[in-house]
Write a protein that holds these residues in place. Structure first.
Motif, mmCIF file in Angstrom:
data_model
loop_
_atom_site.group_PDB
_atom_site.id
_atom_site.type_symbol
_atom_site.label_atom_id
_atom_site.label_comp_id
_atom_site.label_asym_id
_atom_site.label_seq_id
_atom_site.Cartn_x
_atom_site.Cartn_y
_atom_site.Cartn_z
ATOM 1 N N LYS A 251 -6.605 6.913 2.673
ATOM 2 C CA LYS A 251 -7.875 7.327 2.147
ATOM 3 C C LYS A 251 -8.137 8.955 2.211
ATOM 4 O O LYS A 251 -8.571 9.493 1.129
ATOM 5 N N GLU A 252 -7.543 9.573 3.192
ATOM 6 C CA GLU A 252 -7.568 10.766 3.581
ATOM 7 C C GLU A 252 -6.696 11.726 2.550
ATOM 8 O O GLU A 252 -6.857 12.810 1.973
ATOM 9 N N SER B 237 0.681 -1.190 -0.089
ATOM 10 C CA SER B 237 0.088 -0.114 0.084
ATOM 11 C C SER B 237 0.924 1.347 0.086
ATOM 12 O O SER B 237 2.055 0.959 0.504
ATOM 13 N N SER C 131 -3.773 10.439 0.571
ATOM 14 C CA SER C 131 -3.098 10.069 -0.797
ATOM 15 C C SER C 131 -3.675 10.714 -2.237
ATOM 16 O O SER C 131 -4.723 11.013 -2.283
ATOM 17 N N GLN C 132 -2.853 11.275 -2.765
ATOM 18 C CA GLN C 132 -3.176 11.913 -4.107
ATOM 19 C C GLN C 132 -3.131 10.849 -5.172
ATOM 20 O O GLN C 132 -3.031 11.507 -6.476
ATOM 21 N N SER D 101 -5.738 4.299 -6.077
ATOM 22 C CA SER D 101 -5.468 3.406 -4.860
ATOM 23 C C SER D 101 -5.978 4.046 -3.581
ATOM 24 O O SER D 101 -6.134 3.256 -2.534
ATOM 25 N N ALA D 102 -6.398 5.480 -3.479
ATOM 26 C CA ALA D 102 -6.578 6.092 -2.186
ATOM 27 C C ALA D 102 -8.035 5.668 -1.720
ATOM 28 O O ALA D 102 -7.952 5.347 -0.484
ATOM 29 N N SER D 103 -8.956 5.509 -2.547
ATOM 30 C CA SER D 103 -10.096 4.932 -1.843
ATOM 31 C C SER D 103 -9.900 3.477 -1.467
ATOM 32 O O SER D 103 -10.874 3.086 -0.738
ATOM 33 N N GLN D 104 -8.847 2.788 -1.680
ATOM 34 C CA GLN D 104 -8.791 1.178 -1.402
ATOM 35 C C GLN D 104 -7.689 1.383 0.002
ATOM 36 O O GLN D 104 -7.289 0.330 0.089
ATOM 37 N N GLY D 105 -7.360 2.580 0.303
ATOM 38 C CA GLY D 105 -6.638 2.602 1.552
ATOM 39 C C GLY D 105 -5.185 2.637 1.193
ATOM 40 O O GLY D 105 -4.211 2.072 1.844
ATOM 41 N N SER E 192 -4.038 2.584 6.493
ATOM 42 C CA SER E 192 -5.190 2.593 5.466
ATOM 43 C C SER E 192 -6.283 4.087 5.716
ATOM 44 O O SER E 192 -6.503 4.409 4.564
ATOM 45 N N PRO F 250 -5.233 8.733 -7.370
ATOM 46 C CA PRO F 250 -6.935 8.259 -7.534
ATOM 47 C C PRO F 250 -7.037 6.943 -7.740
ATOM 48 O O PRO F 250 -8.208 6.244 -7.172
#
Length: 218
Positions: A86-87, A45, A89-90, A94-98, A82, A92
């Motif tokens: 989500k908060e 991650s 990471s820039q 993988s951010a929503s996947q933690g 994780s 797009p």
């Protein structure tokens, strides 16, 4: 209409008669290990703070400061990785996947990122890793070791490949011998059948129109 007998020499016919030793099979297996297994794969991650290579130095420095603050947070408590990904990471994708990137082998990622991932232990968090995309904070989450099929499982496959290779190299010389056998002993196909282990084939009821079809002998 005609009825005819004919013999065919091709790579397939030669392949059946090519001998392969256990030593040749073992040598081929040892020299081609990568073909008979899977590469090591790693799951990681990451948190990305954008700083593309064409960005101004001031913008890169600002991005680095932001990444260092985030690194301090996840180093303090890795269980927050994780949620912070989500908060913050820039990336797009993988951010929503933690920050989860799934499993990948060598060659799938940019080199600085790959070098870091394949030098880490499971659960470890990297220092800042800079790539052409920006600054990465990486956590290695899982490793799938490389697997190689045992020789016994691929032996038949290797034998056939070696036979085909040998047959291809032999074909030109064998074809000349084949022709000579047929013409020198034209009263019977038996000598050529005995030497080259080919089968006598039959074509019944040939007429002039049929002889032009690809499925018929010339």
């Amino acid at each position: 209409k005609l009825s005819a007998e004919y013999v065919v020499l091709n790579n397939e016919a030669l392949t059946k008669n090519v001998s392969v030793t256990p030593e040749e099979i073992k040598a081929f297996y040892d020299q081609n290990q990568s073909r008979f297994g899977t590469q090591e794969q790693r799951r990681a991650s990451h948190i990305l703070i954008n700083a593309p290579k064409e960005a101004k130095e001031a913008d890169k420095a600002k991005a680095k400061q932001e990444a260092e603050k985030i690194l301090a947070l996840v180093e303090k408590d890795s269980s927050t990785f994780s949620a912070i990904a989500k908060e913050k990471s820039q990336d797009p994708g993988s951010a929503s996947q933690g920050g989860d990137l799934g499993f990948f082998a060598r060659g799938a990622m940019v080199k600085p990122f790959e070098d870091a991932v394949f030098s880490m232990n499971v659960g470890q968090i990297s220092k800042l890793v800079q790539s052409d995309f920006g600054f990465h904070i990486i956590m290695l989450t899982e490793i799938k070791p490389a697997l190689v099929k045992p020789l016994e499982e691929v032996q038949a496959e290797i034998q056939l490949e070696i036979q085909k290779s040998k047959a291809s190299k032999m074909f030109a010389e064998a074809a000349e011998q084949f022709s000579n056998f047929v013409y020198e002993q034209a009263d019977s196909f038996n000598p050529v059948v005995d030497k080259f282990k080919v089968k006598i084939q039959k074509a019944e009821g040939i007429n002039r129109a049929q002889s032009k079809l690809p499925a018929q002998p010339g």
